[in-house]
Scaffold this motif. Structure first.
Motif, PDB file in Angstrom:
ATOM      1  N   CYS A  96       0.866  -1.186   0.000  1.00 57.73           N
ATOM      2  CA  CYS A  96       0.000   0.000   0.000  1.00 57.73           C
ATOM      3  C   CYS A  96       0.903   1.237   0.000  1.00 57.73           C
ATOM      4  O   CYS A  96       0.742   2.112  -0.845  1.00 57.73           O
ATOM      5  N   ARG A 120       3.449  -1.205  -7.588  1.00 58.06           N
ATOM      6  CA  ARG A 120       2.631  -0.132  -7.021  1.00 58.06           C
ATOM      7  C   ARG A 120       3.114   0.179  -5.600  1.00 58.06           C
ATOM      8  O   ARG A 120       3.573  -0.718  -4.878  1.00 58.06           O
ATOM      9  N   LYS A 125      -0.110   9.507   0.892  1.00 63.09           N
ATOM     10  CA  LYS A 125      -1.293   8.697   1.212  1.00 63.09           C
ATOM     11  C   LYS A 125      -2.471   9.567   1.640  1.00 63.09           C
ATOM     12  O   LYS A 125      -2.357  10.333   2.601  1.00 63.09           O
ATOM     13  N   HIS A 266      -8.472  -3.356  -2.202  1.00 58.24           N
ATOM     14  CA  HIS A 266      -9.229  -2.328  -1.492  1.00 58.24           C
ATOM     15  C   HIS A 266     -10.710  -2.673  -1.425  1.00 58.24           C
ATOM     16  O   HIS A 266     -11.399  -2.287  -0.485  1.00 58.24           O
ATOM     17  N   GLU A 292      -2.301  -5.566  -3.506  1.00 54.40           N
ATOM     18  CA  GLU A 292      -1.358  -5.136  -2.467  1.00 54.40           C
ATOM     19  C   GLU A 292      -0.614  -6.338  -1.862  1.00 54.40           C
ATOM     20  O   GLU A 292      -1.228  -7.338  -1.471  1.00 54.40           O
ATOM     21  N   ASP A 303      -3.332  -0.152   5.501  1.00 54.53           N
ATOM     22  CA  ASP A 303      -4.049  -1.282   4.899  1.00 54.53           C
ATOM     23  C   ASP A 303      -3.463  -2.656   5.243  1.00 54.53           C
ATOM     24  O   ASP A 303      -3.338  -3.546   4.376  1.00 54.53           O
ATOM     25  N   GLN A 306      -5.450  -6.150   4.409  1.00 51.18           N
ATOM     26  CA  GLN A 306      -5.756  -6.617   3.051  1.00 51.18           C
ATOM     27  C   GLN A 306      -4.518  -6.988   2.235  1.00 51.18           C
ATOM     28  O   GLN A 306      -4.640  -7.508   1.129  1.00 51.18           O
TER      29      GLN A 306
END
Ligand code: PEP
Ligand code: MN
Length: 332
Positions: A96, A120, A125, A266, A292, A303, A306
């Motif tokens: 993330c 990524r 953020k 997400h 992620e 995050d 996840q």
């Protein structure tokens, strides 16, 4: 209305059309393209001779519409190709947030060995709380630049507001407009002026029409390279973080000419559901998956719940490789 003008159209005529039709203009291979205000459906007779082609629409989905371009746009990300006729599904993976040199290098090395080409990681953020980790900012982008140079990975990172767009352009290969920034017209207009691919995430409270209109802001600024990303919308359900709108994905594939990426991470909000959603999206023939991954998800600064650990991502990636041929897609 989209009006393709002949390339010898005098500037005075273009300016007159912009005034008469409340339009905007950009240039495509030196040819002027005028986009009129929504209510304009035909041109004045004196302008007809300058027009090479024109398109009328019943909604403000215009440049992104599959009735304007009936084949999908091809986006070049360095030597990688997304969209067009290729039927590629790109796996875009990473944490993330960029958190440290060690974290991002470890992830980059793992993903590169696995075969992933695009990493990524967010550095600005847009957190829901001002007391959560806000990202490393420019320092993080510099770490991403090292990853790009040392490992040859392409980088996608997010803009939080218009003041970061120039930094993101300088250090990355794809500009990510996050779900919360989807309505930020300063960001969208700056992306329209950029000559770099832009991935726009769907705001979690926005309709498909609003989502595609955000893409229209970028396209009508003259940037042809826009990718749409479905990342889940807010519904009455609370057991999952959001609800992945696969009907929306079908709509976007059918009605737009833009590549479509799905972000199961997400949408689900919990690592356990991400592999199944990723496989479901691949089965729909999407152009990319945004997933992620973190070396130690439990310790992630954003995050945490996840993000997939390396082992889970590895198993998922292998299953996607196996599944892709059955979907007619090639996993990149
Ligand atoms: C992200 O990609 O880490 C992110 C913040 O996503 P979204 O904008 O979809 O919430
Ligand atoms: Mn995230």
């Amino acid at each position: 209305m989209i009006i393709h003008l002949k390339n010898d159209t005098p500037r005075g005529i273009i300016d007159q059309m912009l005034t008469d039709y409340h339009g905007r203009v950009f240039f495509q291979n030196n040819n002027p393209v005028v986009i009129t205000a929504s209510k304009v459906k035909k041109v004045q007779p004196e302008h007809s001779r300058y027009i090479s082609e024109s398109f009328v629409f019943d909604s403000d989905i215009q440049l992104a519409s599959s009735s304007y371009l009936d084949s999908k746009r091809t986006i070049h990300i360095g030597d990688l190709v997304m969209g067009g006729e290729e039927n590629y599904t790109h796996v875009i993976a990473g944490p993330c947030s960029v958190e440290s040199e060690e974290q991002i290098n470890e992830t980059a090395l793992f993903l590169k060995e696995k075969g992933v080409k695009i990493l990524r990681a967010g550095s600005y953020k847009p957190r829901t709380s001002p007391y959560s980790f806000q990202g490393l900012g420019l320092e993080g982008l510099k770490l991403l630049k090292n990853v790009r140079e040392n490992h040859g990975l392409k980088i996608i990172s997010e803009v939080r507001d218009a003041t970061h767009v120039d930094n993101i352009i300088e250090y990355t290969d794809i500009i990510q407009v996050g779900a919360k920034a989807m309505y930020d017209q300063g960001v969208l207009r700056a992306c329209g002026e950029a000559r770099k691919p832009v991935l726009i995430k769907r705001g979690f409270g926005s309709t498909l029409q609003e989502f595609v209109q955000a893409a229209e802001f970028v396209l009508s600024g003259g940037n042809n390279d826009v990718i749409l990303c479905e990342r889940g919308i807010r519904t009455f359900e609370t057991h999952t973080r959001f609800t992945l709108d696969l009907c929306g994905v079908a709509f976007l594939k059918h009605h737009t000419n833009l590549p479509v990426v799905v972000d199961p991470s997400h949408a689900m909000g919990h690592a356990y559901g991400v592999p199944d959603l990723a496989r479901a999206a691949l089965a729909m023939g999407v152009d990319g998956l945004l997933i992620e991954v973190h070396p130690e998800p439990a310790k992630a600064l954003s995050d945490a719940s996840q993000q997939l650990d390396f082992q889970t991502f590895s198993t998922l990636y292998d299953s996607l490789k196996q599944l892709a041929p059955a979907t007619g897609h090639t996993l990149i």
